[in-house]
Structures are given as structure tokens and as C-alpha cells.
Scaffold this active site. Structure first.
Site, mmCIF file in Angstrom:
data_model
loop_
_atom_site.group_PDB
_atom_site.id
_atom_site.type_symbol
_atom_site.label_atom_id
_atom_site.label_comp_id
_atom_site.label_asym_id
_atom_site.label_seq_id
_atom_site.Cartn_x
_atom_site.Cartn_y
_atom_site.Cartn_z
ATOM 1 N N ASP A 230 42.603 47.826 38.610
ATOM 2 C CA ASP A 230 42.632 47.918 39.866
ATOM 3 C C ASP A 230 42.214 49.370 40.177
ATOM 4 O O ASP A 230 42.901 50.357 39.922
ATOM 5 C CB ASP A 230 43.803 47.557 40.637
ATOM 6 C CG ASP A 230 44.433 46.263 40.618
ATOM 7 O OD1 ASP A 230 43.423 45.298 40.584
ATOM 8 O OD2 ASP A 230 45.393 45.907 40.449
ATOM 9 N N ASP B 167 43.340 35.054 46.621
ATOM 10 C CA ASP B 167 44.520 35.694 46.559
ATOM 11 C C ASP B 167 45.583 34.768 47.592
ATOM 12 O O ASP B 167 45.198 34.443 48.744
ATOM 13 C CB ASP B 167 44.462 36.986 47.257
ATOM 14 C CG ASP B 167 43.799 38.122 46.437
ATOM 15 O OD1 ASP B 167 43.637 37.848 45.270
ATOM 16 O OD2 ASP B 167 43.219 38.944 47.073
#
EC number: 4.3.2.10
Length: 252
Positions: free
Chosen positions: A11, A130
């Protein structure tokens, strides 16, 4: 049977690898190019590189970081963050990505998935979902780095993206993400059972046993993890050895 894949996730925010809990509280881990090279040497099957604030801040993925990372990595590299046009996909593939991960832009315009698959092939198109639980056995799709509830049912969306030509789904449980309590087995099992394309489990991995568990109890094809690898809690090879002992096929 295809070997199960172990995928470290980078990330990236402002050109640095970060890790947070439930998408917030980010800590600096290091340089993405160096970290990707280490995972490449450590036996990772693939690497996912997510520019986690690109969509929210409405800027493009940091192409130069992708280029540098791709030059050090000789396993498939998936890149996501701020991808909203066919030109964006082309730019990233040219920079060295093997696949791109689409999220917010795909929800906004589902035909973008089809367009990407037609131009570059389904094998290049990963759709990131998500998902957050809203009630028993019901999850909604969130976008903009997990900030916005679309109200879209995650199972329905997974089926739709598969029909539109996505080659793979990267499924993150936002409830589990960063908690290190294990993957959301229920969500992961339901989504992977409802689509015929590969699913990558993401969110919540806190140990090698959690990876064994997600392969033993769901039909996912790959497991993505970040903190257990970033903090040196276990290595990719240790995970693969545990999987082998459990009778799960992996590439050693």
C-alpha cells in the site's frame, strides 16, 4: 489443481509503503522499490502495488515508482490506484505492470471493465472489491479508498464484474482489514463460490495459519497479506511450507 498464490501487498502513499488499520492510521514501512525486490527474492508469486490515495486525491498513480518497482521484480505485478481511463491502463502496462486493479472507476462505469478487457485482455484486468458488512450475510461495496458506501451488494457486483470480462477479483473485507484476526471466511467463501474467475482474499491476515485457513475453507485462488510480511512476522517460504504440510499445493 492450480497452485495457490501468495501475494504481498504494497500500500503506497506519497511514494512510501504504509500500513494501517481499517484503512486509516497509516504507518511508514519503507521504499516500495526495495520492498518489492525483497519479496521477489523471497519467493512471492506476485506483488500487488496499490497507490491508496490516488483515487481519493484525484491524481494518477505514480508511474515512475511503478517503473522502478517493475524493473526490480520478475514476478507478476498488479498496480492499482487512480485508474479511470484506457489510457491509464496503457500507461501502467507500458511502465511494467502485468495487471491493473480497477475499483472506484469500475463502480462508476461498469463498462470500463469490458473496455479494458477488450483492449488488453481479461488477464490484465483485476477488479478490487472493498466490502463491508451491513447485515448478516450481506456486504456493500465501498469506493474512494473505503470512504464511500455505494449501497451496491458485493455478491451481485462480483458476479457482474466477472460477466463484464474481469480476469480476477481482489476481495478485501474492510471489517477485517488491518485487524490481524484472520480473513473474513464467510464473505470470501460466498464471493468465490459465486464467480468462476479467480478470487484473491485480502484483509485481516495476522499469521501463516490464517492463510492455511482461507485456502482450506474457501475456494479462493490466492491470499494477499501485508503486515505479517512487512514486519517480518513470517516469511513467504514459511507460509508455503505450512501450506504444503496442510496438503495445499503451492510453488516452492
Amino acid at each position: 489443481m492450480l497452485a495457490k498464490r501468495i501475494i504481498p501487498c504494497l500500500d503506497v502513499k506519497a511514494g512510501r509503503v504504509v500500513k494501517g488499520v481499517n484503512f486509516i492510521g497509516l504507518q511508514d514501512i519503507g521504499d516500495p522499490v526495495e520492498i518489492a525486490a525483497l519479496y521477489n527474492q523471497a519467493g512471492a508469486d506476485e506483488i500487488v502495488f496499490l497507490d491508496i490515495t490516488a483515487t481519493y486525491e484525484e491524481r494518477k498513480t505514480i508511474v515512475d515508482v511503478v517503473e522502478k518497482t517493475a524493473s526490480k521484480v520478475f514476478i507478476p505485478l498488479t498496480v492499482g490506484g487512480g485508474i479511470s481511463t484506457v489510457k491509464d491502463i496503457y500507461t501502467l502496462l507500458r511502465a511494467g505492470a502485468d495487471k491493473v486493479s480497477l475499483n472506484s472507476a469500475a463502480v462508476k462505469n461498469p463498462l470500463f471493465i469490458q473496455e479494458g478487457a477488450e483492449h488488453f485482455g481479461s488477464q490484465c484486468i483485476v477488479v478490487a472489491i472493498d466490502a463491508r458488512k451491513v447485515e448478516e450475510d450481506k456486504w456493500h461495496v465501498y469506493v474512494n479508498g473505503g470512504r464511500t458506501d455505494t449501497g451496491i451488494d458485493a455478491v451481485h457486483w462480483a458476479k457482474q464484474v466477472a460477466e463484464l470480462g474481469a480476469g480476477e477479483i481482489l476481495l478485501t473485507s474492510m471489517d477485517a482489514d488491518g485487524t490481524k484476526d484472520g480473513y473474513n471466511l464467510r464473505l470470501t467463501d460466498i464471493i468465490s463460490a459465486n464467480v468462476s474467475i479467480p478470487v484473491i482474499a485480502s484483509g485481516g491476515c495476522g499469521s501463516a495459519n490464517h492463510i492455511v485457513e482461507v485456502f482450506a475453507h474457501t475456494s479462493v485462488n490466492a491470499a494477499l497479506a501485508a503486515s505479517i510480511f512487512h514486519y517480518g512476522e513470517c516469511t513467504v517460504q514459511e507460509v508455503k511450507q505450512k501450506l504444503q504440510y496442510a496438503g495445499i499445493e503451492v510453488r516452492i
